[in-house]
Design an enzyme around this catalytic site. Structure first.
Site, mmCIF file in Angstrom:
data_model
loop_
_atom_site.group_PDB
_atom_site.id
_atom_site.type_symbol
_atom_site.label_atom_id
_atom_site.label_comp_id
_atom_site.label_asym_id
_atom_site.label_seq_id
_atom_site.Cartn_x
_atom_site.Cartn_y
_atom_site.Cartn_z
ATOM 1 N N ILE A 186 0.814 -1.014 -0.085
ATOM 2 C CA ILE A 186 -0.089 -0.068 -0.016
ATOM 3 C C ILE A 186 0.967 1.344 0.001
ATOM 4 O O ILE A 186 0.879 2.216 -0.832
ATOM 5 C CB ILE A 186 -0.928 0.051 1.217
ATOM 6 C CG1 ILE A 186 -1.932 -1.186 1.007
ATOM 7 C CG2 ILE A 186 -1.748 1.389 1.250
ATOM 8 C CD1 ILE A 186 -2.959 -1.211 2.112
ATOM 9 N N ASP B 171 -0.351 2.421 13.112
ATOM 10 C CA ASP B 171 0.127 0.903 13.277
ATOM 11 C C ASP B 171 0.166 0.580 14.630
ATOM 12 O O ASP B 171 1.226 0.018 15.142
ATOM 13 C CB ASP B 171 1.402 0.656 12.452
ATOM 14 C CG ASP B 171 1.327 -0.830 11.830
ATOM 15 O OD1 ASP B 171 0.384 -1.524 11.827
ATOM 16 O OD2 ASP B 171 2.474 -0.896 11.302
#
Length: 509
Positions: free
Chosen positions: A204, A263
Site C-alpha cells: 500500500i 500501526d
C-alpha cells in the site's frame, strides 16, 4: 427512478455514487454531498451503500442518471442503464459503540462484531472508520478487545479449511525493505512435505508486498477453487489474499490506516492473526525485526509484542512461534518487485551472487517452521532446510508452483532510467535507513512499475571509498526518476563512519 451508469473511477475500498446537481431528486429530496445513500435495484436483494458526490458535468452523469464508481458498480449489476432508486442511509447503530471507544471505554465482543459488519456493508464513511481507528490507537485496546476485534474480522469473511492437522504459515510484521524470505521459505517447507497455503498482501505504501514480487513470476489472483487445486498438487501456493475474501474488513481498515501512518500494536496483531486464522493456519511463525528504522525499535517492545501474539493465538488454538530478528538494514539487495524476485531466484538456484543475508535468514525461518513437524527434532530444522535448498529441491518446487498458478512471461529486470548514488567520503557503512530506502524505491515507481526500485550495492559493515556506488535507483518514467533522485540527495539513506560498526547487535531470537 434513475438510470445506472458506470463511472470509471477507482475509489479504492470505498463505494462512491455520483448525482448531477440539477437532478430533481437533489433539488427536492435533500440529498447532499458526502452523505450516505442506499441504492436499490428491483430483484437485486438488499441495498448497496455508497458515499454521494454531487457533480456539475453532464459528461460524468446526466440529470436522470446515477453514476457508480468501479467498486460500487461491480456490487450491483454487470450492465448499465437499469433502473435504480436511492434513499438516504440510516446511520449505523454501531456508531454508538465507536463514540464509547472515543470516550475511552472498553467495548464488548458483540460491539466489535457490529462495527466490523457495518464496515463490511459500507455503512461507514472513511471519516467514521478513521475515528474508530484513532480511538483504538489513542485509547489502546485491552488484550481481550484485541481478541474480540480479531474474532469479528474473521467471522465477517471466508474461512478456509484444508482438512489437515498441521497447516503452517509465516508472517513478518514489515518495515524492512527487500525482506522477501517467504518466497524462499515456502518452497523449502513444501518440498519437505508440509502444507503451506500462503496468502500474501500487496503493498500500500511500501515499494513491494510479497504478492507484488511473486506476481513478477506467477499469477497471484486465484479463486478459492484454483487455490485448492494448486495446494493439492504442490502442498503450497503463494497468492494475493484479496480475491479470497479472508478477513475483508482488515483490508478496508488498512486502506484508511496506512495513509494516516497508524500501526498500533492491538490493530497490528488483530490484522495479522485474523488473516492467518481465516486462511486455515494451525501453526504460525511471526518475524519481528528490530532496529532503529524498523517498526519495532528495541527488544523490550518486541518481547511485549511477542507476548500479545502468543496470548491471542492461544485463545484461538493457534500455535505461534515468534522470532525477533535483526532489522537494522534492508534484507537482500533489491528493493522493488522485479529486483526482489531476482534475489529470490538467485537464492533458490544457489547462485554465487545470491544475497547471503536473505539466504541465511530464510534458512533460519524455514528451519523454525520445519520444527513444527513432530518428526523433526528441535534444532535440526536449519540443517534440513539447508539440504533442501542446496539440493535444488526448493527451486524445483517453486517452479512447479509457478507453473500451477500460471507463469508470467519473462521481462527485463532493470528499468530504462538508472542513477548511481555515490559515497561522499571513505569509511565504513555504519547504518542504512530502512524508511528512506523504501521511500526512494516507492518514488522511483515501485510497486506499480515492477522493474523500478533500488539495488543496494553496499551493506552495513562494507568498506567504501569516496565515489564508490552505494546503491542504484531504477525508474521507468522521467518524473519518477527525478522525484526519487532528488529525495535521495536530500535525505541520507546511508551513514558512513571512520571505523567499522560493531556486529554484536545482530541477533535472531
Amino acid at each position: 427512478m434513475l438510470k445506472l451508469k458506470a463511472v470509471a473511477i477507482d475509489t479504492f475500498k470505498e463505494n462512491v455514487a455520483y448525482l448531477h446537481r440539477d437532478c430533481p431528486l437533489y433539488r427536492t429530496e435533500g440529498f447532499q454531498a458526502l452523505m450516505k445513500i442506499e441504492i436499490y435495484i428491483a430483484g437485486n436483494g438488499g441495498p448497496v451503500l455508497a458515499v454521494l458526490n454531487i457533480v456539475d458535468d453532464c459528461t460524468i452523469v446526466d440529470i436522470n442518471e446515477l453514476g457508480l464508481s468501479i467498486q460500487a458498480f461491480k456490487q450491483l449489476v454487470k450492465e448499465q442503464g437499469v433502473d435504480v432508486r436511492i434513499a438516504p442511509a440510516k446511520p449505523p447503530i454501531s456508531l454508538k459503540a465507536v463514540h464509547r471507544k472515543i470516550a475511552g471505554e472498553s467495548l464488548k465482543k458483540n460491539e466489535f462484531h457490529l462495527i466490523c459488519q457495518d464496515i463490511l456493508e459500507n455503512r461507514y464513511s472513511k471519516m467514521e472508520i478513521a475515528a474508530f481507528l484513532v480511538a483504538c490507537s489513542h485509547n489502546g485496546l485491552e488484550r481481550q478487545e484485541v481478541f474480540f476485534l480479531t474474532k469479528a474480522m474473521v467471522d465477517t469473511g471466508e474461512v478456509l479449511n484444508w482438512g489437515e492437522n498441521i497447516v503452517v504459515d509465516k508472517h513478518c510484521i514489515g518495515g524492512i525493505p527487500g525482506n522477501r524470505t517467504t518466497m524462499i521459505v515456502m518452497p523449502i517447507v513444501a518440498a519437505h512435505g508440509m502444507l503451506m497455503p500462503k496468502t500474501s498482501s500487496r503493498a500500500i505504501t511500501s515499494p513491494a508486498g510479497t504478492a507484488d514480487t511473486m506476481e513478477v513470476l506467477a499469477n497471484v489472483e486465484l479463486s478459492i477453487e484454483q487455490m485448492k487445486k494448486v495446494v493439492h498438487q504442490n502442498r503450497a501456493m503463494l497468492t494475493w489474499g484479496g480475491t479470497a475474501r479472508l478477513a475483508p474488513v482488515d483490508d478496508i481498515l488498512i486502506s484508511v490506516e496506512r495513509p494516516l501512518s497508524m500501526d498500533s500494536t492491538g490493530q497490528l496483531v488483530a490484522s495479522i492473526l485474523s488473516k492467518k486464522i481465516a486462511a486455515g493456519s494451525t501453526h504460525l511463525l511471526i518475524d519481528i525485526p528490530v532496529g532503529p528504522s524498523a517498526k519495532i525499535h528495541n527488544n523490550q517492545a518486541a518481547l511485549a509484542l511477542r507476548k500479545l501474539f502468543e496470548y491471542i493465538g492461544d485463545l484461538f488454538g493457534l500455535h505461534i512461534d515468534v522470532v525477533i530478528s535483526d532489522g537494522s538494514q534492508p534484507i537482500g539487495n533489491g528493493v522493488g518487485p522485479a529486483l526482489e524476485a531476482r534475489d529470490v531466484q538467485q537464492v533458490l538456484t544457489n547462485h554465487k551472487n545470491a544475497p547471503s543475508d536473505l539466504r541465511e535468514k530464510s534458512l533460519r525461518l524455514a528451519g523454525r517452521i520445519l520444527e513444527f513437524d513432530p518428526d523433526v527434532r528441535g534444532g535440526q530444522g536449519y540443517n534440513i532446510a539447508r539440504d533442501i535448498l542446496e539440493s535444488g529441491r526448493a527451486f524445483e518446487k517453486m517452479q512447479a508452483i509457478i507453473l500451477a498458478q500460471g507463469a508470467q512471461p519473462k521481462k527485463q529486470v532493470k528499468a530504462p532510467l538508472e542513477y548511481a548514488m555515490l559515497a561522499s567520503k571513505s569509511g565504513y557503512v555504519s547504518a542504512i535507513n530502512n524508511l528512506n530506502i523504501a521511500h526512494i524505491a516507492s518514488l522511483a515507481g515501485a510497486p506499480i512499475e515492477k522493474n523500478s526500485g533500488v539495488d543496494l550495492i553496499k551493506k552495513v559493515a562494507n568498506k567504501v571509498k569516496k565515489g564508490d556506488t552505494l546503491f542504484v535507483i531504477y525508474a521507468s518514467f522521467k518524473s519518477d526518476f527525478e522525484f526519487s533522485t532528488q529525495f535521495a540527495h536530500e535525505n541520507n539513506a546511508y551513514v558512513i563512519a571512520k571505523n567499522p560498526p560493531s556486529t554484536d547487535d545482530n541477533y535472531f531470537i
